[in-house]
Design a protein around this motif. Structure first.
Motif, PDB file in Angstrom:
ATOM      1  N   CYS A   1       2.504 -13.466   4.688  1.00  0.00           N
ATOM      2  CA  CYS A   1       2.525 -12.819   3.369  1.00  0.00           C
ATOM      3  C   CYS A   1       1.129 -12.328   3.029  1.00  0.00           C
ATOM      4  CB  CYS A   1       2.971 -13.834   2.307  1.00  0.00           C
ATOM      5  SG  CYS A   1       2.843 -13.205   0.621  1.00  0.00           S
ATOM      6  N   GLY A   2       0.974 -11.033   2.874  1.00  0.00           N
ATOM      7  CA  GLY A   2      -0.340 -10.502   2.496  1.00  0.00           C
ATOM      8  C   GLY A   2      -0.461  -9.046   2.883  1.00  0.00           C
ATOM      9  N   TRP A   3      -1.322  -8.767   3.867  1.00  0.00           N
ATOM     10  CA  TRP A   3      -1.616  -7.371   4.223  1.00  0.00           C
ATOM     11  C   TRP A   3      -0.376  -6.621   4.703  1.00  0.00           C
ATOM     12  CZ3 TRP A   3      -0.258  -5.922   9.057  1.00  0.00           C
ATOM     13  CH2 TRP A   3      -0.242  -6.891  10.068  1.00  0.00           C
ATOM     14  N   THR A   4       0.668  -7.342   5.030  1.00  0.00           N
ATOM     15  CA  THR A   4       1.903  -6.743   5.526  1.00  0.00           C
ATOM     16  C   THR A   4       2.642  -5.927   4.455  1.00  0.00           C
ATOM     17  OG1 THR A   4       2.696  -8.960   5.098  1.00  0.00           O
ATOM     18  CG2 THR A   4       2.414  -8.365   7.386  1.00  0.00           C
ATOM     19  N   TYR A   5       2.403  -6.237   3.170  1.00  0.00           N
ATOM     20  CA  TYR A   5       3.106  -5.506   2.107  1.00  0.00           C
ATOM     21  C   TYR A   5       2.567  -4.085   1.946  1.00  0.00           C
ATOM     22  CZ  TYR A   5       5.814  -9.400   0.225  1.00  0.00           C
ATOM     23  OH  TYR A   5       6.726 -10.405   0.055  1.00  0.00           O
ATOM     24  N   ASP A   6       3.422  -3.209   1.413  1.00  0.00           N
ATOM     25  CA  ASP A   6       3.011  -1.848   1.112  1.00  0.00           C
ATOM     26  C   ASP A   6       1.822  -1.878   0.151  1.00  0.00           C
ATOM     27  OD1 ASP A   6       3.888   1.035   1.416  1.00  0.00           O
ATOM     28  OD2 ASP A   6       3.621   0.841  -0.746  1.00  0.00           O
ATOM     29  N   ARG A   7       0.853  -1.015   0.408  1.00  0.00           N
ATOM     30  CA  ARG A   7      -0.408  -1.072  -0.347  1.00  0.00           C
ATOM     31  C   ARG A   7      -0.393  -0.236  -1.616  1.00  0.00           C
ATOM     32  NH1 ARG A   7      -3.989   0.961   4.199  1.00  0.00           N
ATOM     33  NH2 ARG A   7      -1.968   1.697   4.975  1.00  0.00           N
ATOM     34  N   SER A   8       0.800   0.126  -2.094  1.00  0.00           N
ATOM     35  CA  SER A   8       0.858   0.837  -3.371  1.00  0.00           C
ATOM     36  C   SER A   8       1.613  -0.028  -4.372  1.00  0.00           C
ATOM     37  CB  SER A   8       1.571   2.178  -3.192  1.00  0.00           C
ATOM     38  OG  SER A   8       2.889   1.953  -2.757  1.00  0.00           O
ATOM     39  N   GLY A   9       1.536   0.349  -5.641  1.00  0.00           N
ATOM     40  CA  GLY A   9       2.305  -0.372  -6.668  1.00  0.00           C
ATOM     41  C   GLY A   9       1.651  -1.661  -7.100  1.00  0.00           C
ATOM     42  N   GLU A  10       2.488  -2.604  -7.533  1.00  0.00           N
ATOM     43  CA  GLU A  10       2.008  -3.852  -8.139  1.00  0.00           C
ATOM     44  C   GLU A  10       1.031  -4.593  -7.218  1.00  0.00           C
ATOM     45  OE1 GLU A  10       2.785  -5.020 -11.251  1.00  0.00           O
ATOM     46  OE2 GLU A  10       3.603  -3.001 -11.426  1.00  0.00           O
ATOM     47  N   PRO A  11       0.054  -5.291  -7.818  1.00  0.00           N
ATOM     48  CA  PRO A  11      -0.900  -6.039  -6.986  1.00  0.00           C
ATOM     49  C   PRO A  11      -0.302  -7.289  -6.344  1.00  0.00           C
ATOM     50  CG  PRO A  11      -1.404  -6.315  -9.331  1.00  0.00           C
ATOM     51  CD  PRO A  11      -0.323  -5.293  -9.247  1.00  0.00           C
ATOM     52  N   VAL A  12       0.795  -7.801  -6.933  1.00  0.00           N
ATOM     53  CA  VAL A  12       1.419  -9.015  -6.395  1.00  0.00           C
ATOM     54  C   VAL A  12       2.890  -8.712  -6.110  1.00  0.00           C
ATOM     55  CG1 VAL A  12       1.959 -11.438  -6.825  1.00  0.00           C
ATOM     56  CG2 VAL A  12      -0.179 -10.470  -7.700  1.00  0.00           C
ATOM     57  N   LYS A  13       3.300  -8.922  -4.871  1.00  0.00           N
ATOM     58  CA  LYS A  13       4.627  -8.471  -4.435  1.00  0.00           C
ATOM     59  C   LYS A  13       5.618  -9.622  -4.314  1.00  0.00           C
ATOM     60  CE  LYS A  13       3.086  -4.250  -3.304  1.00  0.00           C
ATOM     61  NZ  LYS A  13       3.700  -2.951  -3.457  1.00  0.00           N
ATOM     62  N   THR A  14       6.897  -9.249  -4.435  1.00  0.00           N
ATOM     63  CA  THR A  14       7.968 -10.226  -4.203  1.00  0.00           C
ATOM     64  C   THR A  14       8.630  -9.899  -2.867  1.00  0.00           C
ATOM     65  OG1 THR A  14       9.828  -8.974  -5.086  1.00  0.00           O
ATOM     66  CG2 THR A  14       8.447 -10.147  -6.694  1.00  0.00           C
ATOM     67  N   GLU A  15       9.539 -10.777  -2.472  1.00  0.00           N
ATOM     68  CA  GLU A  15      10.241 -10.596  -1.199  1.00  0.00           C
ATOM     69  C   GLU A  15      11.109  -9.344  -1.216  1.00  0.00           C
ATOM     70  OE1 GLU A  15      10.029 -13.241  -3.057  1.00  0.00           O
ATOM     71  OE2 GLU A  15       9.474 -14.980  -1.862  1.00  0.00           O
ATOM     72  N   ALA A  16      11.424  -8.827  -2.416  1.00  0.00           N
ATOM     73  CA  ALA A  16      12.265  -7.623  -2.510  1.00  0.00           C
ATOM     74  C   ALA A  16      11.449  -6.355  -2.266  1.00  0.00           C
ATOM     75  CB  ALA A  16      12.919  -7.567  -3.888  1.00  0.00           C
ATOM     76  N   ASP A  17      10.137  -6.460  -2.309  1.00  0.00           N
ATOM     77  CA  ASP A  17       9.279  -5.282  -2.110  1.00  0.00           C
ATOM     78  C   ASP A  17       9.183  -4.921  -0.629  1.00  0.00           C
ATOM     79  OD1 ASP A  17       8.432  -4.673  -4.803  1.00  0.00           O
ATOM     80  OD2 ASP A  17       7.340  -6.577  -4.755  1.00  0.00           O
ATOM     81  N   VAL A  18       8.929  -3.632  -0.393  1.00  0.00           N
ATOM     82  CA  VAL A  18       8.896  -3.165   1.009  1.00  0.00           C
ATOM     83  C   VAL A  18       7.569  -3.530   1.690  1.00  0.00           C
ATOM     84  CG1 VAL A  18      10.505  -1.247   0.732  1.00  0.00           C
ATOM     85  CG2 VAL A  18       8.065  -0.866   0.348  1.00  0.00           C
ATOM     86  N   LEU A  19       7.644  -3.620   3.009  1.00  0.00           N
ATOM     87  CA  LEU A  19       6.426  -3.813   3.795  1.00  0.00           C
ATOM     88  C   LEU A  19       5.750  -2.455   3.987  1.00  0.00           C
ATOM     89  CD1 LEU A  19       7.598  -6.463   6.432  1.00  0.00           C
ATOM     90  CD2 LEU A  19       6.526  -6.814   4.200  1.00  0.00           C
ATOM     91  N   ASP A  20       4.523  -2.503   4.484  1.00  0.00           N
ATOM     92  CA  ASP A  20       3.719  -1.288   4.618  1.00  0.00           C
ATOM     93  C   ASP A  20       4.400  -0.295   5.558  1.00  0.00           C
ATOM     94  OD1 ASP A  20       1.706   0.561   4.580  1.00  0.00           O
ATOM     95  OD2 ASP A  20       0.102  -0.878   4.979  1.00  0.00           O
ATOM     96  N   VAL A  21       4.722   0.885   5.041  1.00  0.00           N
ATOM     97  CA  VAL A  21       5.409   1.885   5.872  1.00  0.00           C
ATOM     98  C   VAL A  21       4.424   2.681   6.723  1.00  0.00           C
ATOM     99  CG1 VAL A  21       7.506   2.189   4.516  1.00  0.00           C
ATOM    100  CG2 VAL A  21       5.447   3.430   3.866  1.00  0.00           C
TER     101      VAL A  21
END
Ligand SMILES: NC(=O)c1ccc[n+]([C@@H]2O[C@H](COP(=O)([O-])OP(=O)(O)OC[C@H]3O[C@@H](n4cnc5c(N)ncnc54)[C@H](OP(=O)(O)O)[C@@H]3O)[C@@H](O)[C@H]2O)c1
Length: 321
Positions: free
Chosen positions: A122-142
């Motif tokens: 959990c961390g750099w794998t999330y998409d780098r746009s939008g909210e600063p803190v992501k949930t499991e429903a958020d997309v990974l970095d495309v």
């Protein structure tokens, strides 16, 4: 329950085996070496000496163990010192997350395993746009930086394989960045780098990170064994996602180092690479709300601030002794 822990000697494998045994489970734990098999025995588990990339050996070990649950904690990161070539450093770990997952899953089916839990990040794998803190429903970095592409693909492969399973049921645990006595952010190597001011604060340091004490990661994993829902992904992180501009200077102070050197992004890009600039300036952290709600788990170290301080004071006391 009878549980097969693949990677029982690692940063989370060790506290996990101890926590599973304390919770009354019977554990078979793997290592590649006879020397570490002794450690597994001392922890009260049965050792199995096996390489996760050796399909027949994995099959034989799982079938012989007859587990109800498999927990995969295999990574190959102990020798990693240079993350400038990130995908190269993670090459074997990526194989473990793809081929290794396939081998374990095939063995699990043959052995009639009911539940399969695997380590993700959990961390750099999330998409780098939008909210600063992501949930499991958020997309990974495309569109991750080139240097992270294969590692993210391997993580996605593992997560897709686990969440699409009918039998055994799969659960993914996205652990934040580890810390604990002599591991992760508080490993000797990291402390040494910070003391030598070799971990610069790049750009504004606005990238957000999530941390987790390895004992809390182990406790969450026990909770996932007992209460995790099939097909679900859980962020296993503490309560305080933090920008690099906060946690890196705090870590430097704790280990007795001078404040980190500040480097503009363009210079960071030149010497460290786009991916490390991104990790310092753009990446997102994770929320643990779902894990708290569905696993009935809460971190004993809710903030890295106290957690780092506790571990660092232990390290200093050990050093002085
Ligand atoms: N989320 C995070 O931040 C995160 C995640 C993972 C690791 N890390 C950090 O990375 C550093 C190294 O991690 P670590 O101490 O857990 O060591 P590691 O080298 O990543 O090993 C982890 C486990 O995987 C096993 N393993 C490795 N390669 C294997 C293979 N080919 N087949 C079967 N088993 C294999 C190891 O067993 P044997 O070596 O006994 O064979 C060990 O039990 C630590 O500082 C840790 O905190 C961080």
């Amino acid at each position: 329950m009878r549980i097969f822990v693949a990677g029982a000697t690692g940063a989370v494998g060790r506290p996990l085996v101890a926590a599973l045994i304390a919770a009354g489970h019977s554990v078979v734990g793997t290592t590649r070496t006879a020397a570490k098999a002794e450690l597994i025995k001392r922890m009260g588990a049965e050792p199995a000496i096996v390489d996760g990339l050796d399909a027949p050996a994995i099959r034989a070990a799982v079938v012989a163990a007859k587990p109800e649950i498999i927990i995969d904690q295999m990574t190959d990161l102990a020798a990693v010192t240079d993350v400038r070539h990130f995908d190269r450093a993670f090459a074997t770990t990526n194989k473990l997350r793809t081929q290794g997952t396939d081998f374990l899953l095939a063995a699990a089916r043959e052995a009639g395993v009911k539940r399969f839990i695997a380590q993700s990040f959990c961390g750099w794998t999330y998409d780098r746009s939008g909210e600063p803190v992501k949930t499991e429903a958020d997309v990974l970095d495309v569109d991750p930086p080139e240097e992270l592409r294969r590692t993210l693909e391997a993580i996605q492969y593992l997560e897709d394989a686990l969440t699409s399973l009918a039998t055994p049921e799969g659960i993914v645990l996205r652990y934040g960045s580890f810390y604990g006595p002599d591991t992760g952010m508080l490993s000797r190597a990291m402390i040494d780098q910070v003391r030598r001011r070799r971990v610069p604060l790049i750009g504004g340091g606005g990238g957000r990170w999530s941390f987790i004490h390895v004992d809390d990661a182990a406790a969450a994993t026990v909770a996932a064994v007992e209460r995790g829902k099939p097909g679900e992904i859980y962020n296993i992180v503490d309560d305080e996602p933090a920008p690099v501009s906060e946690w890196l200077p705090a870590l430097a102070t704790l280990v007795g180092a001078r404040p980190p050197i500040r480097v503009p992004a363009w210079l960071g890009r030149l010497f460290a690479g786009e991916h490390l600039v991104s990790m310092m300036t753009e990446v997102r952290a994770g929320s643990n709300a779902k894990a708290r709600r569905e696993l009935g788990w809460q971190p004993a170290h809710p903030s890295w601030r106290q957690g780092f301080a506790e571990v660092a004071s232990g390290a200093t006391a050990q050093h002085a002794a």
